[in-house]
Design an enzyme around this catalytic site. Structure first.
Site, PDB file in Angstrom:
ATOM      1  N   HIS A 183       0.877  -1.363  -0.031  1.00 22.48           N
ATOM      2  CA  HIS A 183       0.031  -0.177  -0.240  1.00 22.48           C
ATOM      3  C   HIS A 183       0.828   1.230  -0.139  1.00 22.48           C
ATOM      4  O   HIS A 183       2.065   1.463   0.761  1.00 22.48           O
ATOM      5  CB  HIS A 183      -0.809  -0.050   1.187  1.00 22.48           C
ATOM      6  CG  HIS A 183      -0.322  -0.097   2.519  1.00 22.48           C
ATOM      7  ND1 HIS A 183       0.169  -1.526   2.890  1.00 22.48           N
ATOM      8  CD2 HIS A 183       0.136   0.539   3.337  1.00 22.48           C
ATOM      9  CE1 HIS A 183       0.644  -1.407   4.189  1.00 22.48           C
ATOM     10  NE2 HIS A 183       0.650  -0.149   4.411  1.00 22.48           N
ATOM     11  N   HIS A 224       0.987   5.153   0.945  1.00 23.61           N
ATOM     12  CA  HIS A 224       0.448   6.309   2.106  1.00 23.61           C
ATOM     13  C   HIS A 224       0.370   7.461   1.270  1.00 23.61           C
ATOM     14  O   HIS A 224       1.547   7.785   0.694  1.00 23.61           O
ATOM     15  CB  HIS A 224       1.036   6.357   3.145  1.00 23.61           C
ATOM     16  CG  HIS A 224       1.103   5.208   4.143  1.00 23.61           C
ATOM     17  ND1 HIS A 224       0.384   5.127   5.402  1.00 23.61           N
ATOM     18  CD2 HIS A 224       1.819   3.856   4.064  1.00 23.61           C
ATOM     19  CE1 HIS A 224       0.623   4.101   5.923  1.00 23.61           C
ATOM     20  NE2 HIS A 224       1.488   3.307   5.320  1.00 23.61           N
TER      21      HIS A 224
END
Ligand code: AMP
Length: 117
Positions: free
Chosen positions: A99, A101
């Site tokens: 992922h 950010h």
């Protein structure tokens, strides 16, 4: 076992999704560190950068065009933002589902606090 992010992507866990398509999903981080803190996540489970494959380059590039769109949508494209990917224990990676950010909405300060040796 599906990751917590896969459950969010499938709609099995609640989250504030701000963007979704057939490749990636973006949703608000549950513990934001800034006024804007969004996670941009591939819909397939890739544990982290150590696991990325050449055939996933289009998907990984797509994460950047989604980051651009989400930054514009959140109104921080011009004020600026930080894209950050934690990878493995020293980075503090908590969720082993790749992922990015996207963090902004305030002055973020130094990227890494210098430690006195
Ligand atoms: P990392 O340390 O890079 O693995 O980041 C994991 C991030 O996921 C942290 O910033 C958490 O606050 C966030 N997080 C964990 N669980 C959830 C959740 N259910 N919904 C949204 N964000 C989450």
């Amino acid at each position: 076992m599906a990751t917590i992010f896969t459950k969010i992507i499938r709609g099995e866990l609640p989250a504030t999704i701000v963007y979704q398509d057939d490749q990636v999903t973006a949703f608000k981080d549950i513990h934001p560190v800034a006024p804007v803190h969004i996670l941009i996540v591939p819909n397939i489970e890739i544990p982290n950068v150590n696991s990325v494959e050449p055939e996933q380059e289009a998907l990984l590039g797509h994460m950047f065009t989604v980051a651009r769109k989400v930054a514009e949508q959140q109104g921080i494209a011009q004020s600026g933002y930080r894209l950050l990917i934690n990878n493995g224990p020293d980075s503090g990676q908590e969720v082993y589902h790749l992922h990015m950010h996207l963090i902004g909405g305030r002055r973020l300060g130094p990227m890494v606090v210098r430690r006195e040796e």
